[in-house]
Scaffold this active site. Structure first.
Site, mmCIF file in Angstrom:
data_model
loop_
_atom_site.group_PDB
_atom_site.id
_atom_site.type_symbol
_atom_site.label_atom_id
_atom_site.label_comp_id
_atom_site.label_asym_id
_atom_site.label_seq_id
_atom_site.Cartn_x
_atom_site.Cartn_y
_atom_site.Cartn_z
ATOM 1 N N LYS A 1 15.993 -78.055 -11.665
ATOM 2 C CA LYS A 1 16.320 -77.774 -10.086
ATOM 3 C C LYS A 1 15.544 -78.700 -9.276
ATOM 4 O O LYS A 1 15.945 -79.105 -8.569
ATOM 5 C CB LYS A 1 15.727 -76.171 -9.779
ATOM 6 C CG LYS A 1 16.931 -75.351 -10.304
ATOM 7 C CD LYS A 1 16.376 -73.937 -9.970
ATOM 8 C CE LYS A 1 15.358 -73.468 -11.154
ATOM 9 N NZ LYS A 1 15.062 -71.887 -10.710
ATOM 10 N N ARG B 1 17.900 -74.078 -24.755
ATOM 11 C CA ARG B 1 18.291 -74.129 -23.313
ATOM 12 C C ARG B 1 19.651 -75.098 -23.390
ATOM 13 O O ARG B 1 19.599 -76.151 -24.555
ATOM 14 C CB ARG B 1 17.424 -74.812 -22.295
ATOM 15 C CG ARG B 1 16.909 -76.333 -22.584
ATOM 16 C CD ARG B 1 15.847 -76.727 -21.823
ATOM 17 N NE ARG B 1 16.043 -76.488 -20.134
ATOM 18 C CZ ARG B 1 15.532 -75.474 -19.526
ATOM 19 N NH1 ARG B 1 14.583 -74.727 -19.875
ATOM 20 N NH2 ARG B 1 15.909 -75.644 -18.124
ATOM 21 N N GLU C 1 13.975 -67.730 -10.953
ATOM 22 C CA GLU C 1 13.137 -67.983 -9.844
ATOM 23 C C GLU C 1 13.804 -68.418 -8.654
ATOM 24 O O GLU C 1 14.651 -69.635 -8.717
ATOM 25 C CB GLU C 1 12.226 -69.155 -10.437
ATOM 26 C CG GLU C 1 10.867 -69.163 -9.486
ATOM 27 C CD GLU C 1 10.041 -70.548 -9.922
ATOM 28 O OE1 GLU C 1 10.069 -70.909 -11.145
ATOM 29 O OE2 GLU C 1 9.155 -70.970 -9.203
#
Ligand code: ATP
Ligand code: MG
Length: 556
Positions: free
Chosen positions: A270, A260, A35
């Site tokens: 982020k 992850r 993204e």
């Protein structure tokens, strides 16, 4: 271990199974779907290595797809940086660069398809009301009063949503699935919402945007992705992912989840990294303390070091915390092979060599890197005044702590053996300079002195020494899991994560190396360093990449 002998990870097992069964004709197509709302971090690097690694191993391809379905948080700046970082890591998506926003019309058509089947409806409830009526895992949800609108009414309303006839939040499109499902994602999830923010690519063409769950899988199908690898949080989105595929009748991409990557002493989201940048707690996304690829590049981490790290942590099905030291180990292993060895004194102590001719200057040959036979040599000057490290002299070193001491010997790396004969102190009693003698017959490589000093130290000739600024980086946080502590994660930042030393002295070759574009160095006995991007040939700034594990000064 050779590639063939390695045990397959569970994703490779799935892929090999699919190839054996000739699923999709044995075709393998993965994707990396960032993204564009921030810079890539080491977690993304893991995902990039996994997706590209799989397609390379099995003769497939990998798409780069910008998952740009949220116009509110996305910026063009990020797109360029993401591409640059993937290339730097060593991967190539060829011409397979896509944007989810390119599929807005197709995704809209998928939604119309579901409405026509009576499997989607326009709801007037606010997102808060929808959440309140959703029930709990054990209590079924309550249907919205708009759940049973006719197909015609829904088609008209959805078209009007698209035309901008309603305000943000006034209407949403929902899938009509099962309000009693134990999986909350199946309880009539929202597919579309109204947003009047212009999109960085489609401008004002759209004012309705698909939610993640109604964009990601659809984009996978449009591209014919065979294996859509994502992180564990999406595991219970999978039934919905498959429901859309089955009910719209699109290409059956398969979603596979893995754990992850989490690293200790850092934060990876982020959103949190953006806070550090916005609040000036770091110097930018490329601050060498950041877990971003940008930051790691600036710090001197190598692409191979990161790729080896990604391989060595493997693929897990359960969330875990990886040690930062493992990353440092991979980086160090690569740097050991490629870094040019130089001498830099970080805390200089002046040494006068009494029996060396005052006006004499000698150039000594040193190897650039004994680990690499092709790395060549460079020259270092030697004269009657040199600098050594303050800590390499001690009046009274503790036992087994080998230092130069009054009356004692030390070998100057690649040069001569010296003996300390006198010491000068400043008014505070601190050692301010040393007087030594050298042994002419003890020159490195042709030593006939028979002397056996217990220590070898690094040094820099004083007249040619360059002033160097060193930036010493340490972990950014003082606790292993900053986001799992009480209070704000920023309270746990390490106040000493950056220490600047402007007193260091480096050998003159560093300037030549800078002009020749040499980047990675091992400052002997100190650490690996890289030239910072702000360096000029008159002002060399070096970032400490990672410390050394062992040094050659330890006695044999
Ligand atoms: P963050 O939560 O850090 O903001 P994200 O998942 O929102 O990250 P995306 O840009 O959506 O960031 O991620 C792109 C791809 O990278 C996704 O496939 C995602 O699963 C993967 N990814 C993100 N973070 C990690 C991580 N820590 N470990 C492995 N893969 C990751
Ligand atoms: Mg995301």
């Amino acid at each position: 271990m050779s590639e063939e002998n390695k045990v397959l990870n569970f994703i490779e097992e799935i892929v090999e199974d699919d190839i054996r069964n000739n699923r999709h004709g044995g075709r393998i197509l993965t994707r990396f779907p960032p993204e564009p709302n921030g810079y890539l971090h080491i977690g993304h690097a893991k995902s990039i290595c996994l997706n590209f690694g799989l397609s390379m191993k099995y003769g497939g391809k990998t798409n780069l797809r910008f998952d740009d379905t949220n116009p509110v948080t996305e910026e063009v700046e990020y797109i360029e940086s993401i591409k640059d970082d993937i290339k730097w890591l060593g991967f190539d998506w060829g011409n397979r660069e896509f944007f989810a926003s390119d599929y807005f019309q197709q995704i809209f058509n998928f939604a119309v398809n579901l409405i026509k089947q009576g499997k989607a409806y326009v709801d007037d409830l606010s997102s808060e009301e929808i959440a309140n009526l959703k029930g709990s895992p054990t209590i079924a949800g309550t249907p919205s009063p708009h759940r049973d609108r006719t197909v015609e009414e829904n088609l008209t309303l959805f078209e009007e949503m698209r035309q901008g006839k309603f305000k943000e939040g006034e209407k949403v499109l929902r899938a009509k699935i099962d309000l009693a499902s134990p999986n909350m994602h199946m309880r009539d999830p929202i597919m579309y919402r109204i947003l009047f923010t212009p999109h960085h690519r489609t401008g004002k063409e759209w004012c309705i945007y698909p939610m993640y769950d109604f964009a990601h899988g659809q984009s996978d199908s449009i591209e014919g992705i065979t294996h859509s690898i994502c992180t564990l949080e999406f595991e219970n989105h999978r039934p919905l992912y498959n429901w859309y595929i089955d009910n719209i009748g699109i290409f059956p991409s398969r979603q596979i989840e893995f754990a992850r990557l989490n690293l200790n002493y850092t934060v990876m989201s982020k959103r949190k990294l953006l806070q550090l940048v916005k609040e000036n707690l770091v110097s930018g996304w490329d601050d060498p303390r950041m877990p971003t690829i940008r930051g790691m590049r600036r710090r001197g981490y190598t692409a191979l070091g990161l790729r080896n790290f990604a391989t060595s942590v493997g693929i897990a099905k359960r969330n875990n915390l990886i040690e930062l030291s493992l990353l440092e180990h991979s980086v160090r292993e690569d740097l050991n092979k490629i870094a040019t060895r130089v001498m830099v004194v970080s805390d200089p102590l002046r040494v006068e060599i009494l029996n060396y001719p005052k006006d004499k200057l000698e150039w000594l040959q040193v190897e650039n890197n004994s680990e690499d036979p092709n790395s060549g040599k460079h020259e270092i000057p030697f004269s009657a005044t040199i600098f050594i490290e303050q800590e390499d002299y001690m009046d009274n070193p503790p036992p087994k702590f080998f230092r130069l001491t009054k009356g004692g010997l030390a070998r100057l790396k690649s040069a001569y053996i010296i003996e300390c004969v006198d010491v000068e102190y400043d008014e505070l009693g601190k050692v301010s300079s040393l007087k030594c003698n050298y042994f002419p017959e003890s020159k490195s490589g042709s030593d006939t002195s028979g002397l056996k000093p217990k220590t070898t130290i690094h040094w820099v000739e004083s007249n040619h020494a360059l002033d160097i600024s060193l930036r010493l980086y340490d972990r950014l946080f003082t606790v292993e899991e900053p986001d799992k502590q009480e209070g704000d994660f920023k309270e746990y930042m390490n106040p000493n994560s950056l220490v600047i030393n402007n007193n260091a002295k480096g050998e003159p070759y560093l300037k030549t190396a800078f002009l020749d574009n040499v980047k990675h160095f091992q400052f002997l006995r100190k650490a690996y360093y890289v030239f910072d991007q702000d360096s000029t040939s008159d002002k060399l700034i070096c970032n400490r990449t990672v410390e050394l594990k062992d040094t050659f000064s330890k006695p044999k």
